[in-house]
Design a protein around this motif. Structure first.
Motif, PDB file in Angstrom:
ATOM      1  N   ALA A   1      38.000  46.786  43.143  1.00  0.00           N
ATOM      2  CA  ALA A   1      39.595  46.095  43.131  1.00  0.00           C
ATOM      3  C   ALA A   1      39.495  44.807  42.443  1.00  0.00           C
ATOM      4  O   ALA A   1      40.313  44.376  41.609  1.00  0.00           O
ATOM      5  N   LYS A   2      38.465  43.896  42.885  1.00  0.00           N
ATOM      6  CA  LYS A   2      38.668  42.665  42.214  1.00  0.00           C
ATOM      7  C   LYS A   2      38.146  42.623  40.805  1.00  0.00           C
ATOM      8  O   LYS A   2      38.574  41.946  39.916  1.00  0.00           O
ATOM      9  N   LEU A   3      37.181  43.492  40.535  1.00  0.00           N
ATOM     10  CA  LEU A   3      36.751  43.637  38.897  1.00  0.00           C
ATOM     11  C   LEU A   3      38.021  44.177  38.026  1.00  0.00           C
ATOM     12  O   LEU A   3      38.303  43.619  37.001  1.00  0.00           O
ATOM     13  N   ARG A   4      38.878  44.956  38.814  1.00  0.00           N
ATOM     14  CA  ARG A   4      40.080  45.099  37.940  1.00  0.00           C
ATOM     15  C   ARG A   4      40.887  44.110  37.778  1.00  0.00           C
ATOM     16  O   ARG A   4      41.733  44.044  36.872  1.00  0.00           O
ATOM     17  N   SER A   5      41.242  43.436  39.030  1.00  0.00           N
ATOM     18  CA  SER A   5      42.187  42.216  38.781  1.00  0.00           C
ATOM     19  C   SER A   5      41.879  41.300  38.005  1.00  0.00           C
ATOM     20  O   SER A   5      42.701  40.580  37.415  1.00  0.00           O
ATOM     21  N   VAL A   6      40.187  40.938  37.697  1.00  0.00           N
ATOM     22  CA  VAL A   6      39.942  40.115  36.682  1.00  0.00           C
ATOM     23  C   VAL A   6      39.602  40.408  35.432  1.00  0.00           C
ATOM     24  O   VAL A   6      39.073  39.733  34.595  1.00  0.00           O
TER      25      VAL A   6
ATOM     26  N   ALA B   1      28.396  43.352  42.493  1.00  0.00           N
ATOM     27  CA  ALA B   1      29.199  44.308  43.692  1.00  0.00           C
ATOM     28  C   ALA B   1      27.976  44.610  44.672  1.00  0.00           C
ATOM     29  O   ALA B   1      28.540  44.743  45.925  1.00  0.00           O
TER      30      ALA B   1
ATOM     31  N   THR C   1      29.152  45.383  51.279  1.00  0.00           N
ATOM     32  CA  THR C   1      29.488  44.350  52.277  1.00  0.00           C
ATOM     33  C   THR C   1      28.466  44.050  53.376  1.00  0.00           C
ATOM     34  O   THR C   1      28.510  43.176  54.273  1.00  0.00           O
TER      35      THR C   1
ATOM     36  N   VAL D   1      31.845  41.033  44.487  1.00  0.00           N
ATOM     37  CA  VAL D   1      33.068  41.473  44.081  1.00  0.00           C
ATOM     38  C   VAL D   1      32.971  43.051  44.495  1.00  0.00           C
ATOM     39  O   VAL D   1      32.190  43.618  44.906  1.00  0.00           O
ATOM     40  N   ASP D   2      34.352  43.456  44.332  1.00  0.00           N
ATOM     41  CA  ASP D   2      34.300  45.055  44.501  1.00  0.00           C
ATOM     42  C   ASP D   2      35.304  45.516  43.275  1.00  0.00           C
ATOM     43  O   ASP D   2      35.746  44.798  42.468  1.00  0.00           O
TER      44      ASP D   2
END
Length: 251
Positions: free
Chosen positions: A194-199, A186, A250, A191-192
């Protein structure tokens, strides 16, 4: 007459030389710490091996015991364990010397993130090794002794046992570094939250796949590694929210 060497190039060479000297000094201090601890542990090498072998010895059938198949194994194997233990004990000093060498070249926000990550990586590795010794290895050896075929006497070579346990310690120690790996990904912007939660579902599948490869061939050991890895993944997601600011992820 030869032209004088440019000042920037001379400064660069002097700076590189001073960094190499400092690196040598840091490495010597780390090696000295390992050597001091090793010398202190050598008289207790056999006792250390007895402690390491306890999870297996306590579950061997009546009359079974560990064996040494090589002439020098009774001497070399406990000595190897003493060396591994000295590395284990000296790791805080080794990491401190590494930090003292690289920290002057880090930005302020990088130092703010690196300090807790180094501490967390060390603590999690120790927890992973302790988890393997106190919980996983007893369960694995209980399974392995239970499935030993009739007529087969289970007697494990001391060197092979040491190699197996060290591999388990290293594997569990690395697997427990999941939160640190998540925060680093991160921090570099891969990743961020939101991405970590989605995967998350893929992380769970990956945890069980890794556990199936690393652990002995019993379902209990696999679950005992996969479940903590899933929980550590969630801890890593929380750590990203706490430690990694959006601008750091970022940059």
């Amino acid at each position: 007459m030869a032209s004088p060497e440019p000042e920037p190039q001379l400064d660069l060479q002097q700076g590189l030389f001073s960094h190499l000297i400092e690196l040598r000094s840091r490495l010597l201090k780390a090696c000295a710490m390992v050597l001091i601890v090793l010398l202190a542990l050598i008289p207790f090498a056999n006792r250390l091996y007895s402690l390491l072998a306890q999870p297996l010895v306590a579950r061997l059938p009546q009359g079974a015991h560990l064996i040494a198949t090589e002439v020098a194994s009774p001497f070399i194997t406990p000595l190897k364990l003493a060396f591994y233990t000295s590395l284990f004990i000296s790791m805080p000093v080794i990491l401190y010397q590494l930090w003292a060498f690289v920290s002057p070249g880090l930005y302020k926000h990088e130092k703010r993130l690196a300090r807790p990550l180094l501490l967390a990586a060390l603590v999690l590795f120790y927890i992973g090794c302790a988890f393997a010794y106190f919980l996983v290895l007893p369960a694995a050896f209980r399974f392995l002794t239970a499935v030993t075929p009739a007529g087969v006497e289970m007697m494990t070579d001391i060197t092979h046992y040491l190699d197996f346990v060290m591999l388990m310690f290293f594997a569990f120690g690395l697997c427990f570094e999941v939160p640190v790996a998540v925060v680093i990904l991160a921090a570099v912007g891969v990743v961020d939250v939101a991405k970590l939660r989605s995967v998350r579902r893929y992380a769970v599948v990956g945890a069980f796949a890794i556990a199936a490869v690393i652990t002995p061939p019993d379902i209990t050991s696999m679950i005992m590694l996969a479940v903590p890895m899933c929980l550590l993944y969630e801890l890593g997601v929380l750590a990203v929210r706490w430690l990694v600011k959006p601008r750091e992820a970022t940059e």
